[in-house]
Design an enzyme around this catalytic site. Structure first.
Site, PDB file in Angstrom:
ATOM      1  N   VAL A  43       0.953  -0.930  -0.151  1.00 46.74           N
ATOM      2  CA  VAL A  43       0.011   0.023  -0.119  1.00 46.74           C
ATOM      3  C   VAL A  43       0.938   1.164   0.073  1.00 46.74           C
ATOM      4  CG1 VAL A  43      -1.833   1.255   1.332  1.00 46.74           C
ATOM      5  CG2 VAL A  43      -1.925  -1.385   1.089  1.00 46.74           C
ATOM      6  N   LYS A  44       0.644   2.037  -0.945  1.00 41.11           N
ATOM      7  CA  LYS A  44       1.634   3.212  -1.208  1.00 41.11           C
ATOM      8  C   LYS A  44       0.937   4.586  -0.898  1.00 41.11           C
ATOM      9  CE  LYS A  44       4.501   5.222  -5.023  1.00 41.11           C
ATOM     10  NZ  LYS A  44       4.638   5.166  -6.500  1.00 41.11           N
ATOM     11  N   LEU A  45       1.390   5.106   0.238  1.00 44.15           N
ATOM     12  CA  LEU A  45       0.743   6.259   1.033  1.00 44.15           C
ATOM     13  C   LEU A  45       1.651   7.492   0.876  1.00 44.15           C
ATOM     14  CD1 LEU A  45       0.233   4.085   4.258  1.00 44.15           C
ATOM     15  CD2 LEU A  45      -1.577   4.912   2.693  1.00 44.15           C
TER      16      LEU A  45
END
Length: 217
Positions: A86-88
């Site tokens: 998951v890229k935040l």
């Protein structure tokens, strides 16, 4: 050093995978749009297609900028495939979401990092990867490679396990310099990887070997 490719193009991903040197993929909404992939359902399906092509981690970016939205989107992305990271975004709610996911054992990639302080916060929140954008720093006459060196020193000082993912890599020398500085991962276009193959003496030497072989046959 791990090699990631920064694209949503399946043909380029397959080419890098077939070389036997690809460790993962990073993507973002802009790269998806570049391939004509729009709409949530199509984007989600494309992430799965990418995961089916490669063996390593695939960073999939959330669109939301609020905590609840990032958690909701991130959980949906993580459910797609075991390889999804998951890229935040590196904002306050992004750090909060990073801690939420890391506590659940879900891999994260904190993106749009431009300072050592941001990288320190990401590591404290348990990020799997931190993505300093060296090329974009170079664009504004700031030394992007110096940021890699600063983060490496801080992480080594305190034994942080967060991996430094050098992003916005533009060319082969970025790759070499990041490797010298101890970046754990690089991500860039296919050309930044295949460009490492090129050397005029290799071409000249091969041409001579082949010419000598033909003379003897």
């Amino acid at each position: 050093m791990k090699f990631f490719i920064d694209t949503a193009n399946l043909e380029q991903i397959k080419e890098a995978q077939d070389m036997g040197i690809l460790d993962g993929v990073t993507t973002n909404p802009s790269l998806m749009a570049k391939e004509g992939i729009t709409g949530t359902d199509n984007i989600m399906k494309h992430y799965v297609n990418i995961c089916n092509l490669v063996d390593g981690d695939v960073s999939a970016e959330v669109i939301a900028t609020d905590y609840d939205g990032m958690v909701r989107e991130g959980e949906a992305l993580a459910d797609l495939h075991d390889q999804i990271v998951v890229k935040l975004p590196m904002i306050k709610d992004g750090v909060k979401a990073c801690k939420y996911f890391s506590d659940k054992g879900i891999k994260t990639n904190m993106t749009l990092v431009f300072s050592a302080g941001q990288a320190l916060l990401a590591a404290k929140a348990g990020a799997t990867y931190v993505s300093p954008f060296i090329g974009r720093l170079d664009d504004i006459s700031t030394d992007g490679l110096n940021l890699i060196a600063e983060i490496r020193m801080i992480y080594d000082n305190y034994g942080f396990e967060t991996e430094i993912l050098a992003a916005s890599v533009r060319h082969t020398m970025h790759v070499i310099d990041c490797a010298k500085l101890g970046a754990d991962v690089m991500t860039g276009p296919l050309s930044s990887i295949t460009g490492l193959l090129n050397h005029p003496l290799t071409n000249i030497g091969l041409e001579k070997f082949l010419a000598d072989y033909k003379k003897g046959n």
